[in-house]
Enzyme design. Structure first.
Site, mmCIF file in Angstrom:
data_model
loop_
_atom_site.group_PDB
_atom_site.id
_atom_site.type_symbol
_atom_site.label_atom_id
_atom_site.label_comp_id
_atom_site.label_asym_id
_atom_site.label_seq_id
_atom_site.Cartn_x
_atom_site.Cartn_y
_atom_site.Cartn_z
ATOM 1 N N SER A 1 -20.611 -18.318 -21.027
ATOM 2 C CA SER A 1 -21.199 -19.235 -20.198
ATOM 3 C C SER A 1 -22.329 -19.132 -19.517
ATOM 4 C CB SER A 1 -19.879 -19.345 -19.041
ATOM 5 O OG SER A 1 -18.863 -19.987 -19.341
ATOM 6 N N ASP B 1 -18.396 -13.977 -17.376
ATOM 7 C CA ASP B 1 -18.427 -14.655 -18.946
ATOM 8 C C ASP B 1 -19.807 -14.901 -19.341
ATOM 9 O OD1 ASP B 1 -17.960 -16.572 -20.757
ATOM 10 O OD2 ASP B 1 -16.750 -17.860 -19.275
ATOM 11 N N GLN C 1 -14.536 -15.360 -14.764
ATOM 12 C CA GLN C 1 -15.891 -16.305 -14.877
ATOM 13 C C GLN C 1 -17.153 -15.643 -14.320
ATOM 14 O OE1 GLN C 1 -15.083 -19.517 -11.929
ATOM 15 N NE2 GLN C 1 -14.352 -20.683 -13.752
ATOM 16 N N TYR D 1 -6.441 -29.807 -23.974
ATOM 17 C CA TYR D 1 -6.980 -29.284 -25.193
ATOM 18 C C TYR D 1 -7.066 -30.634 -26.221
ATOM 19 C CZ TYR D 1 -6.359 -24.211 -23.949
ATOM 20 O OH TYR D 1 -6.521 -22.887 -23.599
ATOM 21 N N ARG E 1 -10.635 -16.498 -20.716
ATOM 22 C CA ARG E 1 -11.328 -17.677 -20.253
ATOM 23 C C ARG E 1 -10.567 -17.948 -18.746
ATOM 24 N NH1 ARG E 1 -15.457 -19.437 -23.394
ATOM 25 N NH2 ARG E 1 -16.364 -19.994 -21.524
#
Length: 375
Positions: A144, A141, A138, A237, A133
């Site tokens: 997503s 991906d 992107q 996180y 990620r």
């Protein structure tokens, strides 16, 4: 002349066949990406009827430069790279040319027979759900891009199931109050759900254990639901809540849900069962006519009462557990998925359109399965 023949022989063949998973309508190659692959020097061969369920006729593929092949086995036997959406069954994997590349949403560790078949054929498998990620990744991906469609469709399902209008209406018969919609989880699916519910005129809240998502939710017109318990951890996180913090969070959420009309729950952790956020008692405590659409149904659901693939009535509360929602928007979902695949496959092609692996590229090295030993 010999050099030209050698160059032609090195030209990579990219293939794709019709999806066989129940209800799957998406495709991994669209006419748009076929045209780009042909322009990059590849030969594209597809099974007839590949894109019909996604409203992409064979003629569009032919116009894009693809070659039509009558059977799936013939495509798989010829292709150097096979692109798919859902993982092929073990029998289909056995038809793929030995040593070929397989790219898609493969989940090799979720099915022992599938993983064994991939290894038995000596395939170089790239499960795109393993993609790092990172910013550079992107454009490739799939998680997503497909989550965006799922979040959009989930809100439309909720609006259809709800016995209320979403927007506020002022009519001759009086004023209709807007529905109160809570989106649980502020990942890609959740944020798309916030935006969609807001466009439909609902009063929208978003909840996530990560307090840094407040700004994202509010930027889309939603209100961040703050339960007074922060799970902020290091490096962006979420940390694990203590038992006391979790109990307090659950009690405050249960109290809040009594005034909510619609919940769209999207909290999921790749490769793990979905976290249980909505208990049976919470669902029971909601108003009659309330709706829960559990987007995490495929991995067990965020609600204890969710039945994957079913819509049930629980004491006047409707609970839906739809599966593979991205496929219900097959045309645009395929457009995005196929572009993700094209961007990744482009990393495997050299300037002449031949197959080439750069194992120093972390996107290849961290996505390939089985993992390669460090050189």
């Amino acid at each position: 002349m010999a050099e030209a023949s050698a160059g032609a022989a090195a030209k990579v063949v990219i293939g794709s066949v019709r999806e066989t998973a129940p209800g799957e309508r998406r495709v991994a190659l669209t006419p748009e990406t076929c045209k780009k692959l042909v322009a990059a020097g590849a030969t594209v061969r597809i099974e007839r009827g590949l894109g019909l369920a996604a409203h992409q006729p064979d003629s569009a593929y032919v116009d894009a430069g693809a070659e039509l092949v009558d059977t799936a086995d013939a495509v798989l036997a010829q292709a150097d790279i096979v692109a798919c959406v859902q993982p092929p069954p073990a029998a289909a994997i056995a038809s793929i040319k030995s040593g070929a590349v397989l790219v898609g949403m493969l989940q090799p560790q979720a099915d022992a027979a599938r993983g064994e078949a991939i290894q038995a054929r000596g395939l170089v498998a790239f499960p795109l759900e393993r993609l790092p990620r990172t910013t550079r990744a992107q454009a490739m991906d799939i998680l997503s891009s497909q989550a965006g469609m799922a979040g959009y469709k989930a809100v439309l399902i909720a609006a259809q199931l709800a016995p209320k209008f979403f927007p506020m209406l002022t009519t001759a018969a009086g004023t209709i109050r807007p529905s109160k919609v809570l989106i649980i989880g502020a990942g890609v699916a959740g944020l798309q759900a916030v935006a969609t519910a807001k466009r439909l005129g609902a009063q929208v809240e978003g909840f996530d254990v990560r307090p840094e998502t407040r700004e994202q939710i509010e930027s889309l017109g939603g209100k961040f639901l703050d339960l007074g318990v922060s799970a902020a951890g290091e490096g962006g996180y979420a940390r694990q809540l203590t038992d006391e913090e979790r109990a307090l969070q659950q009690q405050r959420l249960a109290d809040h849900l009594k005034g909510v009309d619609v919940i769209v729950s999207t909290a999921a952790v790749p490769g793990r069962p979905a976290p249980k956020i909505i208990s049976a008692a919470m669902a029971t405590g909601m108003k009659p006519g309330s709706v829960i659409v559990d987007l995490a149904a495929e991995t067990g659901g965020n609600c204890e009462l969710t039945r994957p693939g079913e819509t049930i009535d629980h004491g006047g509360v409707t609970i839906a557990g739809p599966l593979n929602l991205a496929s219900s928007g097959a045309m645009h979902a395929s457009d995005m998925f196929a572009r993700n695949v094209f961007n990744f496959v482009s990393l495997l092609l050299d300037k002449q359109g031949a197959l080439h692996f750069d194992w120093n590229d972390e996107l290849l090295a961290k996505t390939v399965w089985p993992e390669r030993a460090a050189s």
